[in-house]
Write an enzyme that holds these catalytic residues in place. Sequence first.
Site, short mmCIF file in Angstrom:
data_model
loop_
_atom_site.label_atom_id
_atom_site.label_comp_id
_atom_site.label_asym_id
_atom_site.label_seq_id
_atom_site.Cartn_x
_atom_site.Cartn_y
_atom_site.Cartn_z
N ARG A 98 0.85 -1.19 0.00
CA ARG A 98 0.00 0.00 0.00
C ARG A 98 0.88 1.24 0.00
NH1 ARG A 98 -5.02 1.77 -1.31
NH2 ARG A 98 -6.07 2.90 0.35
N THR A 374 -9.21 0.71 -9.71
CA THR A 374 -8.38 -0.28 -9.11
C THR A 374 -8.52 -1.44 -10.09
OG1 THR A 374 -8.97 0.59 -6.95
CG2 THR A 374 -8.34 -1.72 -7.00
N THR A 392 -3.89 -0.54 -7.30
CA THR A 392 -4.73 0.62 -7.61
C THR A 392 -3.96 1.91 -7.78
OG1 THR A 392 -6.63 1.90 -6.77
CG2 THR A 392 -5.06 1.12 -5.13
N ASP A 416 -7.73 8.43 0.34
CA ASP A 416 -8.29 7.35 1.16
C ASP A 416 -8.05 7.59 2.66
OD1 ASP A 416 -9.67 5.85 -0.62
OD2 ASP A 416 -8.16 4.29 -0.89
N SER A 446 -9.96 -0.47 0.86
CA SER A 446 -11.10 -1.39 0.81
C SER A 446 -10.79 -2.60 -0.07
CB SER A 446 -12.33 -0.69 0.25
OG SER A 446 -12.70 0.37 1.08
N GLY A 466 -13.34 -0.93 -7.32
CA GLY A 466 -14.61 -0.27 -6.98
C GLY A 466 -14.63 0.51 -5.70
N GLY A 467 -13.47 1.02 -5.21
CA GLY A 467 -13.49 1.80 -3.97
C GLY A 467 -14.11 1.00 -2.85
N1 GLY Z 1 -8.19 2.82 -3.87
C1 GLY Z 1 -9.23 2.00 -3.39
C2 GLY Z 1 -8.91 1.36 -2.07
O1 GLY Z 1 -7.76 1.13 -1.74
O2 GLY Z 1 -9.82 1.09 -1.33
#
Ligand code: GLY
Length: 565
Positions: A98, A374, A392, A416, A446, A466-467
Amino acid sequence: MININSRHAAFGLTMLLLFFISSTKAQTYAENGMVVSDNVIASQVGVDIMKKGGNAIDAAVATAFALEVTHPEAGNIGGGGFIVFMKSDGDVTTFDFREKAPLAASPGMFLDENGEIKNNSNHQGLLAVGVPGTVAGLYQAHQKYGKLPWAELVKPSVELAKKGFTMTYGLYNVAVRMSERDPAEDIMRNYFRGEDGEVVKPGETWKQPALAYTLKQIEKHGRDGFYKGEVAQKIEDYMKANGGIITKEDLEKYEAVEREPLKGTFNGYDIYSMPPPSSGGVALIEMMNLMEQANISSVEFNSTAYVHLVAEAMRRAFADRAEYLGDPDFNLDMPLDRLLSKDFAKTRFENIDMNKASISDPAQFGHPYGGDNTTHFSIVDKEGNAISLTYTLENSYGVKMGSDKLGFIFNNEMGDFNPVPGVTTATGQIGSDPNLVAPEKRMLSSMTPTIIAKDGKPYLVIGSPGGRTIINTVFQTVLNVLAYDMRIDRAIEAMKIHHQWLPDQILYERNLLSPDTRDALEKMGHTLRPTTNIGVLMGITYDASTKLYTGSSDSSSEDGGARGY
Ligand code: GLY
């Protein structure tokens, strides 16, 4: 490999490629190995690596780099993501790559003097960029578990970027729109243009020389090809010249982390998913536990009771997400054991009124839907290893900025984080502490790359973009396969809903939920809102009786597809 949708028309390589890319897909079968991704060229790159003796990790590295070239709206080296890896011996591990907040970041960095978000700066402009993690994560996973030499895995993407590939209709639609955007989004103006300055048309070859240069550095120098040396210097120069705060020090300090997976169960199946800094695994397991309590298989799919129960489970899991979850390296006291326990699901289930919608209260303890771009891919190899990888740029084409010397786009993942400390609103902005910005902190995600196992072997490999809808899309697809016995393509295409606590509403896929059901739900107190599509799932199932893998890519993926051998 047998592609059940294969038709016969193929007039030379270009037409063949265009045909595969624009054909609709249901299911693809394979005996040895398979890749299902958002782009069939990238899926084939992964399969070719397996045919050369590479394992699922090798194929994942090669597919991820290929998606940077062929699916740049989300495939990336400028973003981050997660891998869930199930080894053939049944052991499962994960890699967290991440993005991190830069060293110069702070909790109020997006606010003006009135405490309001300034110019959408958590999503737009270079302040929105998190330190990218993709190259570090892929490199770490390869160093530990890969078989083939690193350079062999990156090379196909260097070649794809250098020699080009055929522009598809799907990509062209976006290319035209992107090439006409705000000039501040510098890289996008020329991104899809050929040497003649025109946007490359479907059927023509699209080359990306600057990206080929960057990928070549990564091919030659591994992780250091991105985080040190020429590329790192060019990133810092670009950031400095355009108002960004990421430095060479940020890049050099970035580390991917191997983490223990989260494990849950559902009716005899094992669920393995991503721990924090993703909220995906926690919420998925919490909801699956609740569905076990509700004996969901006895509730008719798509009935009023089904939608109500599923929405109430989502409401609760998202409220917990908002209250408790963030980067585990900064939140040492997250109550994960409690949230994942069957006892907790029991108490959660007991306070669901089957006749009435609950109320989401922002004062007690939500974020709008968040980034929708993503991409996910699923891989299995002939040794029995499985990979579920979601990565993403946050929004489609991320922050839509990047150096034209490097040819890749940066994420806008800082969006985020919770942007306004302490402020949680009914429209869904969350202000809770665990996910406030801090230097070197990872923003809550997410993404829900997931592997479901049966008898210690992968049974379903699944994930989606999809967020915040990702969690619920994966949840319902897993439920469709495990509780409703749907084959993978039908599980992927079946009607999905989304509820995220705040805003207090059920989003549903237009035309797939009957008006009678919607009326009944409204009478129970639910607010419903239609949308065109939820999720772009990429899944593989394994049938132990035929010893065949079955793969399916969501029909909403323009250029996606399964490839196997
Ligand atoms: N960018 C979408 C997530 O990491 O939830």
